[in-house]
Design a protein around this motif. Structure first.
Motif, PDB file in Angstrom:
ATOM      1  N   HIS A  80      41.835  43.222  36.425  1.00  0.00           N
ATOM      2  CA  HIS A  80      40.749  43.459  35.685  1.00  0.00           C
ATOM      3  C   HIS A  80      40.108  44.813  35.812  1.00  0.00           C
ATOM      4  O   HIS A  80      39.304  45.406  34.767  1.00  0.00           O
ATOM      5  CB  HIS A  80      39.586  42.383  35.943  1.00  0.00           C
ATOM      6  CG  HIS A  80      38.066  42.642  35.348  1.00  0.00           C
ATOM      7  ND1 HIS A  80      38.201  42.266  33.926  1.00  0.00           N
ATOM      8  CD2 HIS A  80      37.192  43.094  35.587  1.00  0.00           C
ATOM      9  CE1 HIS A  80      36.874  42.401  33.536  1.00  0.00           C
ATOM     10  NE2 HIS A  80      36.197  43.056  34.594  1.00  0.00           N
TER      11      HIS A  80
ATOM     12  N   ASP B 257      37.261  47.550  33.258  1.00  0.00           N
ATOM     13  CA  ASP B 257      35.788  48.284  33.625  1.00  0.00           C
ATOM     14  C   ASP B 257      35.782  48.226  35.009  1.00  0.00           C
ATOM     15  O   ASP B 257      34.675  48.607  35.447  1.00  0.00           O
ATOM     16  CB  ASP B 257      34.828  47.517  32.799  1.00  0.00           C
ATOM     17  CG  ASP B 257      34.689  45.929  33.278  1.00  0.00           C
ATOM     18  OD1 ASP B 257      35.555  45.643  34.122  1.00  0.00           O
ATOM     19  OD2 ASP B 257      33.808  45.350  32.681  1.00  0.00           O
TER      20      ASP B 257
ATOM     21  N   ASN C 214      35.322  46.538  37.697  1.00  0.00           N
ATOM     22  CA  ASN C 214      34.530  45.947  38.411  1.00  0.00           C
ATOM     23  C   ASN C 214      34.906  44.531  38.681  1.00  0.00           C
ATOM     24  O   ASN C 214      34.198  43.772  38.982  1.00  0.00           O
ATOM     25  CB  ASN C 214      33.104  46.000  37.728  1.00  0.00           C
ATOM     26  CG  ASN C 214      33.268  45.058  36.657  1.00  0.00           C
ATOM     27  OD1 ASN C 214      34.277  44.708  36.166  1.00  0.00           O
ATOM     28  ND2 ASN C 214      32.066  44.792  36.053  1.00  0.00           N
TER      29      ASN C 214
ATOM     30  N   HIS D 154      33.010  40.787  40.086  1.00  0.00           N
ATOM     31  CA  HIS D 154      33.285  39.501  39.575  1.00  0.00           C
ATOM     32  C   HIS D 154      33.735  38.337  40.560  1.00  0.00           C
ATOM     33  O   HIS D 154      33.284  37.261  40.547  1.00  0.00           O
ATOM     34  CB  HIS D 154      34.200  39.503  38.293  1.00  0.00           C
ATOM     35  CG  HIS D 154      33.879  40.100  37.272  1.00  0.00           C
ATOM     36  ND1 HIS D 154      32.980  39.858  35.979  1.00  0.00           N
ATOM     37  CD2 HIS D 154      34.375  41.598  36.801  1.00  0.00           C
ATOM     38  CE1 HIS D 154      33.078  40.652  35.226  1.00  0.00           C
ATOM     39  NE2 HIS D 154      33.725  41.603  35.302  1.00  0.00           N
TER      40      HIS D 154
HETATM   41 ZN    ZN Z   1      34.239  43.460  34.374  1.00  0.00          ZN
END
Ligand code: ZN
Length: 133
Positions: free
Chosen positions: A76, A80, A82, A86
């Protein structure tokens, strides 16, 4: 009754005690007996019930970081950057349900409702739904 609580976080990772706001929403609802749902509308935040002691809060942040550290080769992160936030949010969960008796949240002496920012700073929304029984 639904109440939307807006939270503006100021750090990348931050624990915000929202117990007073949740109790305020319960009081505004007029519900004497029922349940209160506290639900975050985001995928990189969590809602937990625990003690709001400063050392414990730091322990929580440190442990979450060791369980799902940033930049650990997550797929992921291509989107982005991050994924760790998550994954930490999954560990915490997105909602809590609290009984209401005599117009107040039923909570133990040291229990507080804590909003956990994991990818801040951002503007966040927490939904509080009070349901009579
Ligand atoms: Zn994300």
């Amino acid at each position: 009754m639904i109440h939307l609580l807006e939270i503006k976080t100021e750090k990348p990772v931050q624990v915000v005690d929202i117990t007073d706001q949740v109790n305020g929403a319960v009081a505004d609802s007029g519900v004497v007996e029922g349940i209160c749902l506290v639900y975050t509308l985001h995928t990189t935040t969590g809602i937990v019930i625990n003690e709001s002691e400063s050392g414990l809060v730091q322990d929580l942040v440190r442990r979450l970081s060791s369980l799902a550290p940033p930049g650990d080769g997550y797929l992921h992160d291509r989107i982005d950057d991050n994924a760790h936030a998550h994954l930490q949010a999954v560990l915490l969960g997105s909602c809590q349900t609290i009984p209401i008796e005599e117009g107040c949240l039923v909570m133990g002496t040291w229990q507080r409702v804590l909003f956990v920012e994991l990818d801040g700073p951002r503007r966040r929304n927490v939904l509080i739904k009070v349901v009579p029984s």
